[in-house]
Design a protein around this motif. Structure first.
Motif, mmCIF file in Angstrom:
data_model
loop_
_atom_site.group_PDB
_atom_site.id
_atom_site.type_symbol
_atom_site.label_atom_id
_atom_site.label_comp_id
_atom_site.label_asym_id
_atom_site.label_seq_id
_atom_site.Cartn_x
_atom_site.Cartn_y
_atom_site.Cartn_z
ATOM 1 N N ASP A 56 0.826 -1.213 0.000
ATOM 2 C CA ASP A 56 0.000 0.000 0.000
ATOM 3 C C ASP A 56 0.861 1.264 0.000
ATOM 4 O O ASP A 56 0.547 2.261 0.646
ATOM 5 C CB ASP A 56 -0.936 -0.003 1.213
ATOM 6 C CG ASP A 56 -2.091 0.989 1.042
ATOM 7 O OD1 ASP A 56 -2.431 1.282 -0.110
ATOM 8 O OD2 ASP A 56 -2.630 1.467 2.058
ATOM 9 N N VAL A 57 1.980 1.196 -0.735
ATOM 10 C CA VAL A 57 2.880 2.335 -0.906
ATOM 11 C C VAL A 57 2.662 2.894 -2.305
ATOM 12 O O VAL A 57 2.554 2.128 -3.271
ATOM 13 C CB VAL A 57 4.353 1.906 -0.719
ATOM 14 C CG1 VAL A 57 5.302 3.028 -1.133
ATOM 15 C CG2 VAL A 57 4.614 1.502 0.717
ATOM 16 N N ASP A 58 2.598 4.198 -2.431
ATOM 17 C CA ASP A 58 2.420 4.823 -3.741
ATOM 18 C C ASP A 58 3.679 4.599 -4.572
ATOM 19 O O ASP A 58 4.709 5.265 -4.372
ATOM 20 C CB ASP A 58 2.139 6.317 -3.570
ATOM 21 C CG ASP A 58 1.721 6.988 -4.871
ATOM 22 O OD1 ASP A 58 2.308 6.666 -5.929
ATOM 23 O OD2 ASP A 58 0.832 7.847 -4.840
ATOM 24 N N GLY A 59 3.605 3.650 -5.490
ATOM 25 C CA GLY A 59 4.771 3.290 -6.289
ATOM 26 C C GLY A 59 5.303 4.428 -7.124
ATOM 27 O O GLY A 59 6.523 4.576 -7.289
ATOM 28 N N ALA A 60 4.404 5.260 -7.662
ATOM 29 C CA ALA A 60 4.838 6.373 -8.511
ATOM 30 C C ALA A 60 5.642 7.384 -7.704
ATOM 31 O O ALA A 60 6.687 7.873 -8.158
ATOM 32 C CB ALA A 60 3.624 7.043 -9.146
ATOM 33 N N LYS A 61 5.188 7.697 -6.502
ATOM 34 C CA LYS A 61 5.914 8.646 -5.666
ATOM 35 C C LYS A 61 7.258 8.064 -5.220
ATOM 36 O O LYS A 61 8.257 8.776 -5.133
ATOM 37 C CB LYS A 61 5.072 9.025 -4.448
ATOM 38 C CG LYS A 61 3.879 9.903 -4.782
ATOM 39 C CD LYS A 61 3.128 10.326 -3.528
ATOM 40 C CE LYS A 61 1.967 11.249 -3.868
ATOM 41 N NZ LYS A 61 1.221 11.652 -2.645
ATOM 42 N N LEU A 62 7.278 6.769 -4.926
ATOM 43 C CA LEU A 62 8.530 6.121 -4.534
ATOM 44 C C LEU A 62 9.529 6.160 -5.681
ATOM 45 O O LEU A 62 10.728 6.412 -5.478
ATOM 46 C CB LEU A 62 8.262 4.674 -4.100
ATOM 47 C CG LEU A 62 9.480 3.853 -3.671
ATOM 48 C CD1 LEU A 62 10.179 4.505 -2.470
ATOM 49 C CD2 LEU A 62 9.065 2.422 -3.327
ATOM 50 N N ALA A 63 9.054 5.938 -6.897
ATOM 51 C CA ALA A 63 9.936 5.991 -8.072
ATOM 52 C C ALA A 63 10.532 7.382 -8.244
ATOM 53 O O ALA A 63 11.723 7.533 -8.558
ATOM 54 C CB ALA A 63 9.150 5.588 -9.317
ATOM 55 N N ALA A 64 9.725 8.410 -8.026
ATOM 56 C CA ALA A 64 10.213 9.784 -8.155
ATOM 57 C C ALA A 64 11.274 10.081 -7.095
ATOM 58 O O ALA A 64 12.287 10.741 -7.382
ATOM 59 C CB ALA A 64 9.044 10.766 -8.029
ATOM 60 N N ARG A 65 11.056 9.596 -5.871
ATOM 61 C CA ARG A 65 12.046 9.799 -4.812
ATOM 62 C C ARG A 65 13.351 9.085 -5.134
ATOM 63 O O ARG A 65 14.442 9.623 -4.919
ATOM 64 C CB ARG A 65 11.502 9.284 -3.477
ATOM 65 C CG ARG A 65 10.416 10.160 -2.860
ATOM 66 C CD ARG A 65 9.856 9.505 -1.608
ATOM 67 N NE ARG A 65 10.922 9.187 -0.676
ATOM 68 C CZ ARG A 65 10.909 8.138 0.147
ATOM 69 N NH1 ARG A 65 9.891 7.290 0.138
ATOM 70 N NH2 ARG A 65 11.924 7.925 0.966
#
Length: 633
Positions: A203-212
């Motif tokens: 339940d982690v926002d994958g798109a935001k994690l990729a940007a980070r």
């Protein structure tokens, strides 16, 4: 003779400035050299302070030395090694000049080592004159004695074990348990499938994690979520081999299960700017700190203070030369709550039977101490039990009855129950399950929860009648709990329609499940008590004057007979239970929906339950309370 000599010298000074005792043999005096060198040393000290400030740069300090590039890097590296958040650098006394081109001055340095404390030392700045300019000698010893050209400082930080949150009997509700921090490598190592897995399984926002990950410096671990070790073991076959996934082990202060008292105990995560500020200067950006609930509210008490050492190391061998700073940590102190572990488990088990969002609160009526507070069927991030702002519906007829009794009515006062009643153009009706029964008493109207019967008495109350009656039960005041909680409100009605609505817990009347449990507790105990979750932190004692004895007696009879022969008969057979049901209407998305309530007490335990979207208090909230009450005596 001394006086004559002085006059002669003064005359010579005026003519040639020649009576100086400077070793330079003429020109500027030693005092001038002190001033000139002292000025540049002071500039350097100020530039050092600026360099070690948050987001500071070492360039200005380096520019004041005779080797700007080398010294700036050395100063910056030392700052990084110490993790210094701020520094003070104060020149001591006056510079001492050995000749016209070389002066030294001691610097008193105090650096705040983030997450450890203050480290103090004295170093020496050497100012050398090159041409007409004074420069600071670019030596590591200027930063710390013994650094020289190659040695360095290394810090080690030691965190004490986090203290536990305890229940009312001293039983630990939290302990330091194994966790796994799951994240990804910076850059583009992780694939689209990797980020999709974070979204699907964690339940982690994958798109935001990729940007980070893309924005992070090379070689950095980008953390995404901290989970229990057993959770990771279950996920390891699925996620462990995905490109770019990295994990780190550790411990975290956690309750026995992921759901137990979650909204009260709270959560912990890697510090953010906001939570780091709450954690104080003893915390570090890499720490796991409280983010919600009691873990957040008592972060500093639970965490204690870390210890640490700084050693001077040989630049070639990397071996320690000596320990130059040492500070012992202090253990955190437990936080004792009023929670009852067994009752909390019972509350959560009862809510697990609901298919709709629901909350249950139980308090000790005689003290206001909170015994259990749960949200279900699975806990969410929002603590509805404490913070929900709901229309209390017919549970508020407890307050209305007190207001009418205060006006001179009794349980035997005739209150007719009709299908509808009109108040200045507004038509009010009863809940769908109640058929009008005509003539009856206030007690019967309470037992059957007849809206029209109570509203028929609205003209008997003054404009502030309901507001004042609510205050007798502690409604409308700031609860001032350790964690956020809503105490409800009963505003002065703007007209007769609003007053009529308030008599059945609708209109502008709102309360939390905690506040309604305290209403039931007031009937049980006779006096409204302030809620307490953490003794010694939360203010205890009476929240209002005792209810009149006649009011207490009548309300106790009303609530008990509601169980023995009224709308709360679902609780019959669970001991000497007294209760009041409630159904509150609200408009959501253009549709009228209902919330189901039930509040009451047994012995010294008072309680309230709300079920969002529930059919009625008796049909939806009642069975939850029955399950809860059957689990303890």
């Amino acid at each position: 003779m001394k006086r004559t000599t002085a006059i002669v010298c003064l005359s010579s000074l005026l003519i040639t400035a020649g009576c100086s005792d400077s070793k330079s043999g003429g020109g500027k005096s030693g005092n001038d050299e002190q001033k000139a060198s002292g000025a540049v040393i002071k500039q350097f000290a100020d530039a050092w302070v600026a360099a070690w400030a948050p987001d500071g740069k070492p360039d200005a300090a380096g520019a004041l030395t005779d080797n700007p590039t080398v010294f700036a890097k050395r100063l910056d590296d030392t700052d990084t090694a110490l993790v210094a958040s701020t520094v003070t650098v104060a020149p001591q006394g006056d510079p001492k000049c050995t000749d016209a081109n070389n002066c030294t001055q001691e610097l008193a340095v105090e650096a705040q080592l983030r997450g450890i404390g203050a480290m103090k030392w004295t170093s020496t700045a050497t100012a050398v004159k090159t041409g007409d300019a004074w420069k600071i000698k670019a030596s590591g010893d200027t930063i710390y004695p013994g650094l020289g050209d190659a040695n360095y400082l290394k810090r080690v930080r030691a965190l004490p074990a986090r203290a536990s949150i305890l229940d009312r009997n001293g039983v630990a509700l939290t302990a330091n348990r194994p966790v796994v921090i799951v994240g990804v490598a910076s850059g583009a190592k992780a694939t689209a499938a990797t980020y999709a897995a974070f979204t699907k399984y964690l339940d982690v926002d994958g798109a935001k994690l990729a940007a980070r990950a893309k924005a992070a410096p090379a070689g950095q671990f980008v953390d995404a979520i901290t989970i229990r070790a057993e959770e990771w073991e279950a996920l390891r076959p699925t996620m462990g081999t995905l490109p770019g996934v990295l994990t780190m082990g550790g411990t975290q202060s956690l309750p026995p299960t992921a759901t137990f008292a979650k909204n009260l105990i709270g959560t912990m995560k890697t510090a953010t700017a906001d939570t780091l500020k709450n954690a104080g200067t003893a915390a570090s950006a890499q720490d796991q700190v409280g983010t919600t609930g009691l873990q957040y509210a008592f972060q500093q008490q639970l965490a204690g203070t870390p210890g640490g050492t700084v050693t001077l190391r040989d630049g070639k061998t990397k071996l320690s030369i000596k320990t130059v700073f040492s500070q012992k940590g202090t253990a955190g102190k437990p936080v004792k709550t009023t929670l009852d572990t067994a009752m909390q488990k019972s509350a959560e088990a009862a809510l697990a039977t609901s298919k709709l969002p629901a909350s249950l609160v139980a308090v000790q009526a005689s003290t206001g101490q909170i015994l259990a507070a749960a949200n279900g069927p699975t806990p969410a991030s929002y603590n509805r039990a404490f913070q929900g702002q709901y229309a209390p519906g017919s549970t508020f007829k407890i307050v209305t009855s007190a207001a009418l009794i205060g006006s001179g009515e009794t349980g035997a006062t005739a209150l007719p129950c009709t299908n509808t009643i009109n108040v200045f153009g507004k038509t009010f009706k009863n809940y769908d399950g109640l058929a009008a029964y005509g003539a009856g008493t206030m007690q019967k109207a309470f037992n059957e929860s007849c809206n029209t019967a109570f509203i028929s008495q609205h003209a008997r109350l003054p404009k502030d009648g309901m507001t004042k009656a609510a205050a007798m039960f502690g409604i409308g005041r700031d609860l001032n709990l350790s964690i956020n909680a809503y105490g409800g409100q009963v505003p002065l009605p703007k007209d007769d329609v609003a007053e009529a609505a308030s008599m059945i817990g609708q209109g502008t009347v709102t309360a939390s499940p905690l506040a309604i449990s305290l209403v039931a507790a007031t009937v049980d105990h006779g006096t409204a008590m302030k809620p307490v979750l953490v003794p010694g932190k939360d203010v205890a004692g009476a929240a209002a004057s005792p209810l009149p004895a006649a009011t207490v007696a009548a309300l106790r009879t009303f609530m008990r007979t509601t169980v023995t022969g009224g709308t709360a008969k679902v609780l019959a057979g669970n001991g000497a239970v007294a209760a009041k049901t409630g159904t509150a209407e609200l408009v959501s998305g253009g549709k009228v929906i209902t919330n189901a309530w039930m509040a009451g007490y047994r012995g010294d335990v008072a309680f309230a339950v709300i079920v969002e979207g529930g059919e009625s208090g008796s049909h939806t909230a009642g069975p939850i309370l029955k399950t809860f009450l059957s689990s303890f005596k």
